[in-house]
Motif scaffolding. Structure first.
Motif, PDB file in Angstrom:
ATOM      1  N   VAL A 285       0.840  -1.074   0.041  1.00 35.14           N
ATOM      2  CA  VAL A 285      -0.011   0.003  -0.063  1.00 35.14           C
ATOM      3  C   VAL A 285       0.862   1.293   0.134  1.00 35.14           C
ATOM      4  O   VAL A 285       1.884   1.511   0.816  1.00 35.14           O
ATOM      5  N   LEU A 286       0.573   2.158  -0.949  1.00 32.82           N
ATOM      6  CA  LEU A 286       1.278   3.270  -1.041  1.00 32.82           C
ATOM      7  C   LEU A 286       1.019   4.578  -0.150  1.00 32.82           C
ATOM      8  O   LEU A 286      -0.120   4.533   0.305  1.00 32.82           O
ATOM      9  N   ALA A 287       2.046   5.515   0.026  1.00 34.91           N
ATOM     10  CA  ALA A 287       1.773   6.417   1.054  1.00 34.91           C
ATOM     11  C   ALA A 287       1.014   7.430   0.508  1.00 34.91           C
ATOM     12  O   ALA A 287       0.988   7.641  -0.757  1.00 34.91           O
TER      13      ALA A 287
ATOM     14  N   MET B   8      14.686   1.701  -1.035  1.00 35.53           N
ATOM     15  CA  MET B   8      14.613   3.056  -0.792  1.00 35.53           C
ATOM     16  C   MET B   8      16.018   3.610  -0.109  1.00 35.53           C
ATOM     17  O   MET B   8      16.280   3.103   0.749  1.00 35.53           O
ATOM     18  N   GLY B   9      16.577   4.498  -0.750  1.00 29.32           N
ATOM     19  CA  GLY B   9      17.756   5.157  -0.188  1.00 29.32           C
ATOM     20  C   GLY B   9      19.079   4.496  -0.502  1.00 29.32           C
ATOM     21  O   GLY B   9      19.931   4.687   0.208  1.00 29.32           O
ATOM     22  N   TRP B  10      18.986   3.448  -1.516  1.00 26.12           N
ATOM     23  CA  TRP B  10      20.234   2.527  -1.717  1.00 26.12           C
ATOM     24  C   TRP B  10      20.953   3.223  -3.074  1.00 26.12           C
ATOM     25  O   TRP B  10      20.467   3.979  -3.972  1.00 26.12           O
TER      26      TRP B  10
ATOM     27  N   ILE C  51       7.961   4.209  -5.929  1.00 24.11           N
ATOM     28  CA  ILE C  51       7.134   4.126  -4.869  1.00 24.11           C
ATOM     29  C   ILE C  51       7.327   4.473  -3.324  1.00 24.11           C
ATOM     30  O   ILE C  51       8.890   4.334  -3.287  1.00 24.11           O
ATOM     31  N   PHE C  52       6.662   4.975  -2.589  1.00 30.80           N
ATOM     32  CA  PHE C  52       6.973   5.195  -1.386  1.00 30.80           C
ATOM     33  C   PHE C  52       5.951   4.306  -0.494  1.00 30.80           C
ATOM     34  O   PHE C  52       4.578   4.687  -0.665  1.00 30.80           O
TER      35      PHE C  52
END
Length: 806
Positions: free
Chosen positions: A626-628, A742-744, A763-764
């Motif tokens: 589920v996305l933010a 995320m963040g890699w 995506i977030f």
């Protein structure tokens, strides 16, 4: 109709015969598909009744012989269809075969009742004395004084109605008055009821009927018709004692094939005709009609000639014209050779489909020149049509020479004449001495005019056929050109997809020479891993991407993972989707021409609706959580709803962060790409421990940090791994879906293919784990050290943090 069937009288109104057919689409809709046929076509059909029966017979014969496919193909082609129908009608004439299939009416008595429109004139007789008549004839009818006196004498000697004009003062009868026929003519249009009855004497029912029964049937029919007409308001019933009126009332038919229905009405009295006055009127009327027909015919001839000049392989016949001149000089006896030689030479270089269309147009143009009596325009056509030919052949001789290509029905061939002879025949009307001869002259012109108009219609139709042929040829050429272009594009794409291993290895070797240290190190480490030479890795530990095999369950977004189409049906369906393949091929052909590719070596574009966006959304839905809700952040919400079609340089070597630092999903389509990813927090910490980056160092930009990573060699990478850096690797193949957390930090190297295309989505997640949030915070700290504003990153972290942790 090439001698195959007799002409049939058209059911259209007689006024249609006086119209200029030309290119009128309404006339085309009434005509039979075959040019030579003068019948009307059936409703919702292209054939008339006669040729419809011929078509049915041809269909049955083809079906019986197992040639239905060939028959359908022949009938689908316009030119071949006409040739096949003409050939069948010539071998199976109407009188010999189809006559047995016609419906025979066995009825002996028929009755018709209803309402009908009457369009005619009323007699409008007017009483006049001799002085009044002379004044009226000279001033209204423009008759000379002697002609008016002769006219009065004829009326006075006839049985015209007469009376006396009142009485004078002494009581004597006044001057004689005659009721002049048609002096006050009136035209009217009204509706009237009618009831007619008819007896068909030639039907088979009469073979067993005696004379007494037949007479009783006729008497009943006559009385029934009179009674019906009287009850419906017709007061003009004839006298039953009059034998002529009785015959009209019964409506008996003498023909065996038709039942003529005749309306019971009183015949008007015969009007006297002054030949001296009538002949000039008739001549002027016929000349006007001839001028109209000639103008229409010349207009159709000019259009047909213009279409003929546009036909391919029609020109440059000068040398053939010279040969025909040689034969022409041998004498009139060899005239047919001079006409045949150009045709023969053209036949040697003929196009079958073109010949089928133009053979009738050529002959009709020759007939047109003969009808125009080889005037200036006609000779211009003949010079182009038959170069070097000066022989003027009569229209009758042309028709006799080509009985299988008659431009008009066979019954009209005798009436088809040239315009000069028609004009000369009008002048001969001055010599007629009786009304019967005048009527015969009118009938002769009516037949000639009908033949000329039929020829005009056929000439226009042949011109339209040639025009349609040229248009069809152009459409076929354009379709073939587009098909060749599509085939060439498809071959190019296939060439991109099917690269050999040898070419890929050569491309990889060329990259190793010019690559920066970190890319050389990555390739070296990957080769050693593939060779399973752990001793050569010098202490560097490489981990493979996690295999996502659990169908129906979401993968761990904290670590990089990869999914294959072999184990996920939804991914396999997406790879084989026709829309995705079409969009991929189109993008592969054009992305190298875009400005972004020339500047950066890579470019991307958002997939639009109905061009693969829906298919990508359906595929990704089985792999993402589920996305933010980023609706409060404006463009970030649109970023997660967009699927990007990305294209890369075949020599691509990339080291950096993913777009917006988001969790990135990549679906490979064309080409092979080596991915080596590492957590950003662990990379920065290891570089600080190895003294490759100071903790308080301010970086000018995120690109400067990427340049520091690109300068790492094998020794530096080994040192970083000793300080706890984890490196994950995977070579992505077409049909695989991988995830970069995320963040890699990611290193990408193209390994195979001239074209590298993939689908990318960022995506977030709504509830990110602590590990993912730590990596994203490291990204925020890096941007903060570079002097960038980080308010939006703080807002994103707040939206992704679970509420229970706040």
């Amino acid at each position: 109709m090439d001698g195959s069937s007799p002409p049939v009288t058209s059911r259209r109104a007689a006024s249609d015969l006086h119209r200029n057919d030309g290119d009128n689409a309404r006339d085309r809709s009434y005509s039979c598909f075959l040019d030579e046929c003068c019948e009307e076509k059936l409703r919702n059909q292209k054939w008339c009744g006669t040729h419809k029966r011929a078509y049915a017979a041809m269909y049955a014969q083809a079906k019986k012989n197992g040639q239905l496919a060939e028959f359908t193909e022949t009938m689908a082609d316009e030119a071949r269809c006409k040739l096949a129908m003409r050939d069948y009608c010539m071998k199976n004439p109407t009188s010999a075969k189809w006559a047995r299939k016609r419906v025979i009416d066995f009825s002996a008595y028929s009755q018709s009742v209803g309402r009908r429109d009457y369009d005619g004139d009323m007699d409008g007789d007017c009483p006049m004395t001799q002085l009044e008549f002379l004044h009226w004839a000279q001033n209204t009818k423009r008759v000379t004084a002697s002609g008016a006196n002769s006219w009065w004498s004829e009326i006075e000697q006839s049985n015209a109605k007469r009376d006396k004009k009142g009485r004078d003062a002494q009581g004597k009868l006044g001057e004689l008055r005659l009721w002049i026929p048609g002096a006050a003519e009136m035209h009217e249009r009204k509706k009237g009821r009618f009831a007619t009855a008819a007896v068909t004497e030639s039907s088979r029912a009469h073979k067993n009927m005696d004379a007494t029964a037949l007479a009783e049937l006729k008497d009943f029919t006559r009385q029934r018709a009179l009674d019906e007409d009287f009850l419906r308001g017709n007061r003009l019933c004839p006298d039953p004692e009059d034998p002529n009126a009785a015959a009209a009332g019964t409506g008996t038919a003498s023909s065996a094939s038709t039942d003529d229905v005749q309306v019971v009405k009183e015949s008007p009295p015969a009007k006297s005709v002054d030949l001296g006055l009538e002949k000039p009127k008739v001549i002027m009327k016929l000349q006007a009609e001839l001028n109209t027909v000639a103008a229409s015919l010349r207009q159709s001839g000019e259009k047909a000639f213009q279409h003929w000049k546009t036909l391919p392989n029609r020109a440059s016949q000068d040398w053939r014209g010279d040969i025909s001149i040689v034969f022409q000089r041998l004498g009139r006896a060899f005239c047919f050779i001079s006409l045949a030689v150009p045709r023969l030479l053209r036949w040697l270089r003929r196009d079958e489909s073109l010949t089928a269309v133009t053979v009738h147009l050529d002959f009709r143009l020759q007939c047109f020149a003969a009808i125009c009596d080889y005037d200036e325009k006609a000779m211009t056509i003949m010079k182009e049509l038959l170069p070097g030919t000066t022989e003027k052949i009569e229209i009758s001789e042309l028709l006799k020479a080509k009985p299988s290509m008659l431009p008009v029905p066979e019954t009209m061939c005798g009436d088809l004449t040239n315009l000069t002879k028609a004009m000369e025949s009008f002048q001969l009307i001055k010599n007629v001495t009786t009304v019967a001869e005048l009527e015969l002259a009118k009938e002769a012109w009516a037949s000639a005019k009908s033949a000329l108009k039929t020829f005009d219609k056929g000439l226009a139709q042949a011109a339209r056929d040639s025009k349609s042929f040229i248009a069809q040829k152009q459409r076929d050429s354009q379709r073939q050109k587009k098909a060749d272009e599509r085939k060439k594009e498809q071959e190019t794409v296939e060439q991109f997809k099917q690269q050999g291993d040898e070419r890929a290895r050569k491309l990889l070797e060329s990259r190793k020479v010019s690559a920066k240290p970190v890319f050389k190190t990555a390739q070296f480490l990957y080769e050693k891993v593939m060779q399973k030479s752990a001793s050569d890795l010098a202490g560097v530990t490489l981990k493979e991407f996690v295999q996502h095999d659990a169908v129906g369950h979401l993968a761990d977004m904290d670590l990089p993972w990869v999914a294959s189409e072999k184990k996920h049906d939804k991914l396999a369906k997406w790879v084989a989707d026709a829309v995705i393949q079409k969009s991929t091929e189109a993008w592969a052909l054009k992305y190298k021409t875009l400005p972004d590719y020339a500047q950066k070596g890579r470019c991307s574009a958002a997939l639009e609706s109905k061009h693969g966006h829906e298919q990508c959304e359906d595929m990704f839905s089985g792999f993402v959580p589920v996305l933010a809700d980023f609706s409060s952040m404006g463009g970030s919400a649109d970023f997660m709803k967009t699927n990007f079609l990305a294209g890369y340089d075949p020599k691509m070597c990339f080291a950096g962060l993913q777009a917006n630092g988001a969790t990135t999903l990549k679906a490979g389509l064309i080409g092979e790409v080596l991915h080596m990813v590492m957590p950003l927090a662990g990379l920065i910490a290891a570089m600080e421990k190895a003294s490759l980056l100071k903790a308080d160092t301010v970086l000018p930009s995120p690109e400067a940090f990427c340049e520091l990573v690109e300068a790492l060699d094998l020794k530096a990478v080994t040192e970083l791994c000793r300080h706890g850096l984890e490196i994950y690797y995977h070579k992505q193949l077409p049909g695989e879906l991988l995830c970069v957390p995320m963040g890699w930090f990611c290193i990408e190297i193209s390994m195979n293919g001239l074209v590298v295309v993939c689908i990318r989505k960022g995506i977030f997640p709504q509830k990110a784990s602590e590990k993912s949030l730590d990596q994203y915070k490291s990204l925020k700290d890096l941007f903060k050290r570079c002097g960038k504003k980080v308010e939006r990153y703080d807002q994103a972290i707040a939206l992704m943090t679970p509420k229970s942790d706040n």
